[in-house]
Design an enzyme around this catalytic site. Sequence first.
Site, PDB file in Angstrom:
ATOM      1  N   LYS A  80     -20.742  35.540  63.594  1.00  9.53           N
ATOM      2  CA  LYS A  80     -19.359  35.136  63.306  1.00  9.53           C
ATOM      3  C   LYS A  80     -18.851  36.063  62.212  1.00  9.53           C
ATOM      4  O   LYS A  80     -19.643  36.581  61.410  1.00  9.53           O
ATOM      5  CB  LYS A  80     -19.309  33.679  62.828  1.00  9.53           C
ATOM      6  CG  LYS A  80     -17.985  32.994  63.083  1.00  9.53           C
ATOM      7  CD  LYS A  80     -17.890  32.554  64.537  1.00  9.53           C
ATOM      8  CE  LYS A  80     -16.709  31.656  64.792  1.00  9.53           C
ATOM      9  NZ  LYS A  80     -16.884  30.870  66.007  1.00  9.53           N
TER      10      LYS A  80
HETATM   11  N1  NDP Z   1     -10.727  30.483  70.375  1.00 11.08           N
HETATM   12  C1  NDP Z   1     -11.867  30.188  70.967  1.00 11.08           C
HETATM   13  O1  NDP Z   1     -12.164  30.669  72.066  1.00 11.08           O
HETATM   14  C2  NDP Z   1     -12.815  29.222  70.353  1.00 11.08           C
HETATM   15  C3  NDP Z   1     -12.488  28.476  69.257  1.00 11.08           C
HETATM   16  N2  NDP Z   1     -13.343  27.526  68.805  1.00 11.08           N
HETATM   17  C4  NDP Z   1     -13.006  26.689  67.660  1.00 11.08           C
HETATM   18  O2  NDP Z   1     -11.834  25.946  67.962  1.00 11.08           O
HETATM   19  C5  NDP Z   1     -11.098  25.688  66.762  1.00 11.08           C
HETATM   20  C6  NDP Z   1      -9.667  26.166  66.933  1.00 11.08           C
HETATM   21  O3  NDP Z   1      -9.666  27.552  67.232  1.00 11.08           O
HETATM   22  P1  NDP Z   1      -8.429  28.274  67.930  1.00 11.08           P
HETATM   23  O4  NDP Z   1      -7.687  27.312  68.752  1.00 11.08           O
HETATM   24  O5  NDP Z   1      -8.950  29.512  68.518  1.00 11.08           O
HETATM   25  O6  NDP Z   1      -7.566  28.680  66.655  1.00 11.08           O
HETATM   26  P2  NDP Z   1      -5.988  28.927  66.582  1.00 11.08           P
HETATM   27  O7  NDP Z   1      -5.798  29.748  65.376  1.00 11.08           O
HETATM   28  O8  NDP Z   1      -5.483  29.430  67.877  1.00 11.08           O
HETATM   29  O9  NDP Z   1      -5.396  27.474  66.361  1.00 11.08           O
HETATM   30  C7  NDP Z   1      -5.798  26.664  65.304  1.00 11.08           C
HETATM   31  C8  NDP Z   1      -4.910  25.431  65.285  1.00 11.08           C
HETATM   32  O10 NDP Z   1      -5.421  24.538  64.333  1.00 11.08           O
HETATM   33  C9  NDP Z   1      -4.380  24.231  63.395  1.00 11.08           C
HETATM   34  N3  NDP Z   1      -4.947  23.935  62.110  1.00 11.08           N
HETATM   35  C10 NDP Z   1      -5.548  24.750  61.225  1.00 11.08           C
HETATM   36  N4  NDP Z   1      -5.949  24.070  60.152  1.00 11.08           N
HETATM   37  C11 NDP Z   1      -5.596  22.778  60.377  1.00 11.08           C
HETATM   38  C12 NDP Z   1      -5.746  21.580  59.668  1.00 11.08           C
HETATM   39  N5  NDP Z   1      -6.347  21.578  58.478  1.00 11.08           N
HETATM   40  N6  NDP Z   1      -5.261  20.427  60.206  1.00 11.08           N
HETATM   41  C13 NDP Z   1      -4.640  20.434  61.410  1.00 11.08           C
HETATM   42  N7  NDP Z   1      -4.487  21.541  62.133  1.00 11.08           N
HETATM   43  C14 NDP Z   1      -4.951  22.690  61.623  1.00 11.08           C
HETATM   44  C15 NDP Z   1      -3.531  25.468  63.388  1.00 11.08           C
HETATM   45  O11 NDP Z   1      -2.269  25.157  62.825  1.00 11.08           O
HETATM   46  P3  NDP Z   1      -1.292  26.319  62.290  1.00 11.08           P
HETATM   47  O12 NDP Z   1      -0.880  27.088  63.514  1.00 11.08           O
HETATM   48  O13 NDP Z   1      -0.195  25.554  61.671  1.00 11.08           O
HETATM   49  O14 NDP Z   1      -2.116  27.144  61.360  1.00 11.08           O
HETATM   50  C16 NDP Z   1      -3.486  25.741  64.875  1.00 11.08           C
HETATM   51  O15 NDP Z   1      -2.620  24.834  65.522  1.00 11.08           O
HETATM   52  C17 NDP Z   1     -11.883  26.393  65.647  1.00 11.08           C
HETATM   53  O16 NDP Z   1     -12.786  25.482  65.084  1.00 11.08           O
HETATM   54  C18 NDP Z   1     -12.655  27.452  66.394  1.00 11.08           C
HETATM   55  O17 NDP Z   1     -13.813  27.872  65.701  1.00 11.08           O
HETATM   56  C19 NDP Z   1     -14.536  27.263  69.417  1.00 11.08           C
HETATM   57  C20 NDP Z   1     -14.916  27.988  70.493  1.00 11.08           C
HETATM   58  C21 NDP Z   1     -14.133  29.079  71.009  1.00 11.08           C
HETATM   59  O1  AKG Z   2     -16.148  34.148  72.755  1.00 13.38           O
HETATM   60  C1  AKG Z   2     -17.002  34.359  71.917  1.00 13.38           C
HETATM   61  O2  AKG Z   2     -17.760  35.324  71.944  1.00 13.38           O
HETATM   62  C2  AKG Z   2     -17.204  33.436  70.750  1.00 13.38           C
HETATM   63  C3  AKG Z   2     -16.224  32.312  70.623  1.00 13.38           C
HETATM   64  C4  AKG Z   2     -16.497  31.587  69.346  1.00 13.38           C
HETATM   65  O3  AKG Z   2     -16.293  32.142  68.288  1.00 13.38           O
HETATM   66  C5  AKG Z   2     -17.073  30.257  69.369  1.00 13.38           C
HETATM   67  O4  AKG Z   2     -17.572  29.809  70.400  1.00 13.38           O
HETATM   68  O5  AKG Z   2     -17.071  29.602  68.302  1.00 13.38           O
END
Ligand code: NDP
Ligand code: AKG
Length: 421
Positions: free
Chosen positions: A110
């Site tokens: 990460k």
């Molecule tokens: N992207 C991926 O493929 C993957 C992501 N994840 C996990 O999923 C989660 C979200 O990632 P992702 O969707 O990519 O990130 P994004 O940046 O696309 O979206 C994050 C969202 O969470 C909101 N947010 C951030 N902090 C807070 C908080 N304290 N309370 C409420 N909402 C909050 C953000 O709001 P704002 O826009 O206002 O900042 C935004 O709506 C993370 O934990 C990530 O590690 C896991 C596996 C894969």
């Molecule tokens: O797509 C990847 O390689 C990793 C996604 C990721 O960061 C996660 O699963 O938390």
Amino acid sequence: MAHQSIFGGPVFDMARQQFESVADILEIPDHERGRLLYPKRAMVVTCPIIRDDGQVAVFEGYRVQHHLTLGPTKGGTRFAPNVDIGEVAALAVWMSWKCALAGLPYGGAKGGIAVDPRLLSRRELEILSRRYMQEMIPFVGPHTDVMAPDLGTNEQVMAWFMDTYSMYQGRTVTEIVTGKPVSTGGTLGRRDATGNGVAHLIGRAMLEMGMDPRHATAIIQGFGNVGSVSATTLDRQGVTITGISDRTIALYDPKGFDVEKAAEYVAEHGVLKGFADQAEISPDDLLIQPCDILVPAAVEQVITGKNAGLIKCRILAEAANGPTTPEADAILAQRPDVFVIPDILCNAGGVIVSYFEWVQDLQQLFWNEDEVLERLYQIMDRGFDEVRRLAARKGISNRNAALSVGVERVRNAKNTRGLFP
Ligand SMILES: NC(=O)C1=CN([C@@H]2O[C@H](COP(=O)(O)OP(=O)(O)OC[C@H]3O[C@@H](n4cnc5c(N)ncnc54)[C@H](OP(=O)(O)O)[C@@H]3O)[C@@H](O)[C@H]2O)C=CC1
Ligand SMILES: O=C(O)CCC(=O)C(=O)O
């Protein structure tokens, strides 16, 4: 496990506690534990950029590669204000167990930069992204460490990473990152993969519990890539989405929201604030409203010792990484009414389709979306079945079962390869 380490802080402590619980279940001897838990490599880089006003700003960036036993390391890059080396290390550790559970030939990694990307202009974001990748070039590679998106990053940032790496190699190296736009070597299906996988496994849990999606409600915390796709996919399956939130606002309405419209609103305005402000509720209260499915899809440590006894869902689907603290887990262990789909299983769709993207880039042979989805669901179903079987056989939680499978696979590989004397 006596070990002097720079990795600490509340999130790494969580990863360590989870690991210790599972190491106890698996009866892993003490001398093997440090080798399994602590990261192989960690990089800290300084990324100076010239801001739009001509001032120089310096940002700290991190990358942690947890283990290289099964192949290259793999994992996302996070741009968020509170990122630190301990959080990134914990996320790398979780990536290892996640990849092993899914049967992918990767260790976990990460990375991140301590920055609020919303406070940067597009130009500043581009040069910071490029500078970070430039600093990481000696430490990453298609067979060493392959980055992807995470909180605060997206396809565009991945395209800049890929372009920067490629310019230094003097040729296009699409396989250096995944989660790229399809126009630059990305795969069909990656953008929606994590949310799709989350919704798919919620479907599996509902089936097991005899729940009808058309009579179910869901609350989703976080409306970015993962949260919004989870919401719209569940909505298409007939689930009523009664709660949504981002950092600017939390909204709750028992009648439900039009989440397609909410996604369009966020695409246009960048935030949820202004979409349906009359339904505002405090972010803490949102999590404890009655619902069938609760989906934390934002940050770590939101289901805690304080609210775990108060949540009123039947399924807790951990789309975020590390949303539930060990204190909350202890409370949930006394609540058989809540079916937990643990993070390393629930959100694995992203890295699974990233793996497909890497394979396609290496082979320069691209699949259609049906092939991507069919293989994605096959791997997710296999993981779900394995976790449920082990949880039932050993009488342990779904989290401990998922972690057991992941940890044991990494351990087997390490022990089979041997320890250099
Ligand atoms: N992207 C991926 O493929 C993957 C992501 N994840 C996990 O999923 C989660 C979200 O990632 P992702 O969707 O990519 O990130 P994004 O940046 O696309 O979206 C994050 C969202 O969470 C909101 N947010 C951030 N902090 C807070 C908080 N304290 N309370 C409420 N909402 C909050 C953000 O709001 P704002 O826009 O206002 O900042 C935004 O709506 C993370 O934990 C990530 O590690 C896991 C596996 C894969
Ligand atoms: O797509 C990847 O390689 C990793 C996604 C990721 O960061 C996660 O699963 O938390």
